[in-house]
Design a protein around this motif. Structure first.
Motif, short mmCIF file in Angstrom:
data_model
loop_
_atom_site.label_atom_id
_atom_site.label_comp_id
_atom_site.label_asym_id
_atom_site.label_seq_id
_atom_site.Cartn_x
_atom_site.Cartn_y
_atom_site.Cartn_z
N GLY A 123 0.80 -1.21 0.00
CA GLY A 123 0.00 0.00 0.00
C GLY A 123 0.83 1.26 0.00
N SER A 124 0.17 2.35 -0.34
CA SER A 124 0.80 3.67 -0.30
C SER A 124 0.42 4.37 1.00
CB SER A 124 0.33 4.53 -1.48
OG SER A 124 0.78 3.99 -2.70
N PRO A 125 1.40 4.97 1.72
CA PRO A 125 1.07 5.69 2.95
C PRO A 125 0.13 6.86 2.66
CG PRO A 125 3.43 5.26 2.79
CD PRO A 125 2.85 4.94 1.45
N VAL A 126 -0.90 6.97 3.46
CA VAL A 126 -1.84 8.11 3.38
C VAL A 126 -2.08 8.60 4.80
CG1 VAL A 126 -2.98 7.70 1.18
CG2 VAL A 126 -3.73 6.42 3.18
N GLY A 127 -1.04 9.12 5.41
CA GLY A 127 -1.14 9.53 6.81
C GLY A 127 -0.19 8.69 7.64
N GLY A 128 -0.08 9.05 8.91
CA GLY A 128 0.92 8.45 9.77
C GLY A 128 0.80 6.95 9.93
N GLN A 129 -0.37 6.44 10.23
CA GLN A 129 -0.54 5.01 10.52
C GLN A 129 -1.60 4.42 9.60
OE1 GLN A 129 2.48 4.74 12.31
NE2 GLN A 129 1.32 3.02 13.16
N ARG A 130 -1.48 4.70 8.33
CA ARG A 130 -2.53 4.28 7.41
C ARG A 130 -1.95 4.05 6.02
NH1 ARG A 130 -8.00 7.88 6.67
NH2 ARG A 130 -8.70 7.07 4.66
N LEU A 131 -2.46 3.01 5.35
CA LEU A 131 -2.06 2.69 3.99
C LEU A 131 -3.29 2.61 3.11
CD1 LEU A 131 0.34 -0.28 4.82
CD2 LEU A 131 1.07 2.02 4.15
N ARG A 132 -3.13 3.05 1.87
CA ARG A 132 -4.15 2.77 0.85
C ARG A 132 -3.74 1.48 0.15
NH1 ARG A 132 -6.72 6.53 -3.99
NH2 ARG A 132 -7.95 4.84 -4.93
N GLY A 133 -4.60 0.47 0.22
CA GLY A 133 -4.25 -0.83 -0.31
C GLY A 133 -4.18 -0.83 -1.83
N LEU A 134 -3.06 -1.29 -2.37
CA LEU A 134 -2.86 -1.42 -3.80
C LEU A 134 -2.91 -2.88 -4.25
CD1 LEU A 134 0.10 1.09 -4.27
CD2 LEU A 134 -2.35 1.53 -4.55
N TYR A 135 -2.48 -3.80 -3.38
CA TYR A 135 -2.47 -5.21 -3.73
C TYR A 135 -2.30 -6.04 -2.46
CZ TYR A 135 -1.71 -9.39 -6.56
OH TYR A 135 -1.84 -10.63 -7.14
N PHE A 136 -2.76 -7.28 -2.52
CA PHE A 136 -2.55 -8.26 -1.46
C PHE A 136 -1.92 -9.49 -2.10
CE2 PHE A 136 -6.03 -5.60 -0.17
CZ PHE A 136 -5.90 -5.44 1.20
N THR A 137 -0.93 -10.07 -1.46
CA THR A 137 -0.24 -11.19 -2.07
C THR A 137 0.35 -12.14 -1.03
OG1 THR A 137 1.52 -11.81 -3.64
CG2 THR A 137 1.96 -9.92 -2.21
N ARG A 138 0.54 -13.39 -1.44
CA ARG A 138 1.24 -14.37 -0.61
C ARG A 138 2.74 -14.37 -0.90
NH1 ARG A 138 -2.51 -17.51 1.85
NH2 ARG A 138 -4.61 -17.46 0.97
#
Length: 246
Positions: free
Chosen positions: A150-165
């Motif tokens: 994910g891309s950081p969008v604030g101090g303790q937050r990510l915008r999810g771009l992908y999930f993977t194993r």
């Protein structure tokens, strides 16, 4: 957002192959599902109910003062189960947000539940979830540890771009362990369960990729630790030690 507009649902069923009957296994004198129920109640964000296809689970929940709703046994996922429960418990459509907590997370901190919900204060976010920085070397390469990119969008937050194993992203820097707790806007959940399984979802065996492939936004709150998911007898013993000392 008022508590009356929020429904917390805990899907629970008996069909776990590695730890049969696990929702009713005892931890400190209580069935595991009751520990999850108590953590959800302690979050104090709204109505809490267990969604199950098993009368014994429903009976245990009710015996300990909780609310249970029966669902069909053939659901392919927990998301489908909670959608049926939502329609049963709220046929008039008053609920605005549904929080889905897995029934095998007896140590989930109530504050983390609230953190996932708070992400929906941003009107652009469809689904809120959780992630924790990976600290153990072996988890970077373990396919059972799902990574959130994910891309950081604030101090303790990510915008999810992908999930993977897979081990990702490449290069130096933190990697994040995804924690499978979700806060859905009602419209997002309704859209999600009506979508067919997506290409990447089927390849990675990760349901949340269906939402990303459909253009839905998933943000993750970064929390301090990954709650113990109870999948094996060893996990159960670990949960018993943790909760005995809490």
């Amino acid at each position: 957002m008022t508590e009356t507009r929020i429904l917390v649902l805990i899907p629970a069923r008996m069909a776990a192959t590695r730890l049969p009957g696990k929702p009713l296994l005892g931890i400190g004198g209580l069935p595991m599902i009751i520990h999850v129920l108590r953590r959800a109640e302690e979050a104090r964000i709204g109505r809490v109910a267990v969604a199950t296809d098993t009368p014994e689970i429903a009976a245990a929940v009710k015996a300990h003062g909780g609310e249970a709703v029966m669902t069909r046994p053939e659901h392919p996922s927990g998301s489908d189960r909670i959608y049926e429960a939502l329609r049963t418990l709220d046929p008039d459509g008053k609920t605005e947000v549904v929080v889905n907590i897995q029934g095998d997370l007896p140590t989930i901190p109530p504050a983390d539940i609230r953190a996932a919900l708070a992400l929906l204060d941003d009107p652009q976010v469809d689904i809120g979830t959780l992630a924790a920085e990976i600290r153990r070397d072996e988890e970077h390469t373990n396919p059972s540890v799902v990574k959130l990119i994910g891309s950081p969008v604030g101090g303790q937050r990510l915008r999810g771009l992908y999930f993977t194993r897979a081990t990702a992203p490449y290069g130096d820097g933190p990697r994040y362990h995804h924690i499978g707790l979700y806060a859905y806007r009602r419209q997002a959940l309704e859209r999600f369960v009506k979508l067919p399984p997506s290409v990447l979802e089927q390849r990675e065996k990760l349901e949340q990729l269906r939402a990303l492939e459909a253009g839905m936004r998933i943000d993750a709150a970064i929390v301090n630790s990954v709650p113990l998911g109870v999948d094996t007898p060893d996990d159960l013993e670990t949960a018993r030690r943790i909760l005995a000392n809490s």
